[in-house]
Write an enzyme that holds these catalytic residues in place. Structure first.
Site, short mmCIF file in Angstrom:
data_model
loop_
_atom_site.label_atom_id
_atom_site.label_comp_id
_atom_site.label_asym_id
_atom_site.label_seq_id
_atom_site.Cartn_x
_atom_site.Cartn_y
_atom_site.Cartn_z
CB THR A 7 -0.95 -0.02 1.21
OG1 THR A 7 -1.70 -1.23 1.19
CG2 THR A 7 -1.92 1.16 1.18
CE1 TYR A 49 1.21 -9.04 2.19
CE2 TYR A 49 2.90 -7.47 1.56
CZ TYR A 49 1.59 -7.88 1.53
OH TYR A 49 0.65 -7.14 0.86
CE LYS A 75 -0.83 -7.21 4.57
NZ LYS A 75 -0.39 -5.98 3.86
CB ILE A 94 -1.47 -5.85 8.18
CG1 ILE A 94 -0.67 -6.37 9.39
CG2 ILE A 94 -0.68 -4.78 7.43
CD1 ILE A 94 0.67 -6.99 9.04
#
Length: 293
Positions: free
Chosen positions: A47, A136, A164, A206
């Site tokens: 992001t 991740y 995540k 998250i």
């Protein structure tokens, strides 16, 4: 290691005329997020448009967030890449800044390692890192999925503290939670799966939506933890249109649009991403306005 319940995957504020990471806008955004429900921040993640940030821009961004944060929220730096040696070197450099609580290491993308390669990559980074490592898993972007068995193996390493999970596979996520220790943190990487993942034992999210509805995300999680499942489900249903709307075009363009509309100036996205057109913006604004009705 407790990194919080609502961790915002922060957009990177860009000066609209100079196309540079903007110190003033970073300061404003960090304060806004902390005041509106964020327990922690991921900086220079997906992001945060990490692929279009230079090394020097990332360091500048990290320094400014650390300075503005002043110990209030947990900070997680995105330092991963598809090059193990570069990931290790960058992670070590970021650790010397002080003020970071952990690093987020994305699954290597494009070169498509197998599960043995994925394990070796994360193990090497964790062994070399002075900061705790959060895995991740985002197969939609990296092409490869870190299988539950690999994450479970990695969770046994002392410096790997969480994951995540953006695979969207609730069966796999349930398996990870069931077969790792209680102190291994499992975070939803999808806002819309926050409540389902909490229900199978996850720790939080998250989040992208928390830029806009951070307090509401906190309220949903707290209601669930108090045993008020119906209330949590109601909040989930109310927020779902916005959660989906924020991915109606490639992230983070919708989030930046809404922040800019609300007076939180974060500038444009960088090419090859493009900002929302007028029609897309109108539709997204209508979704947000519908939340208050």
């Amino acid at each position: 290691m407790d990194l919080g319940k609502v961790i915002t995957a922060m957009v990177t504020p860009i000066h609209p005329e100079k196309d540079k990471v903007c110190k003033k806008r970073i300061h404003h955004l960090v304060n806004h997020l902390i005041k509106n429900g964020s327990d922690g921040l991921v900086i220079a993640g997906t992001t945060g448009e990490s692929p279009t940030l230079s090394h020097d821009e990332k360091i500048k961004l990290f320094r400014q967030v650390i300075e503005t944060n002043d110990g209030r929220a947990k900070l997680i730096a995105g330092t991963g890449s598809n090059n193990t040696a570069e990931t290790i070197a960058f992670t070590k450099e970021v650790a010397t800044l002080g003020g970071m609580d952990a690093v987020l290491i994305v699954a290597p993308y494009y070169n498509k390692p197998n599960q043995d390669g994925l394990y070796a990559h994360f193990a090497a980074v964790a062994e070399a890192s002075d900061l705790p490592v959060v895995i991740y898993n985002i197969p939609g972007r990296s092409v490869v999925n870190i299988e539950p068995e690999t994450i479970i193996r990695l969770a046994k390493l002392p410096n790997i503290v969480g994951v995540k999970e953006s695979s969207g596979n609730l069966d796999n996520i349930s398996k990870i939670i069931a077969e790792t220790s209680d102190d291994f943190q499992v975070y939803s990487g999808d806002d819309s799966l926050t409540l389902p993942i909490l229900a199978v034992g996850g720790n939080g999210v998250i989040s992208v939506a928390s830029h806009i509805v951070g307090n509401e995300m906190q309220e949903m999680i707290q209601a669930f933890e108090r045993g008020e499942v119906q209330k949590a489900a109601q909040i989930h249903r109310e927020l779902l249109p916005l959660m989906n709307g924020l991915f109606s075009v490639p992230n983070p363009a919708p989030t930046k649009y809404l922040l800019n509309q609300q007076g939180i100036s974060v500038g444009p996205v960088r090419l090859p991403l493009v900002d929302l057109n007028a029609e897309q913006g109108t539709k997204l604004q209508a979704i947000l306005e519908g939340l208050s009705k």
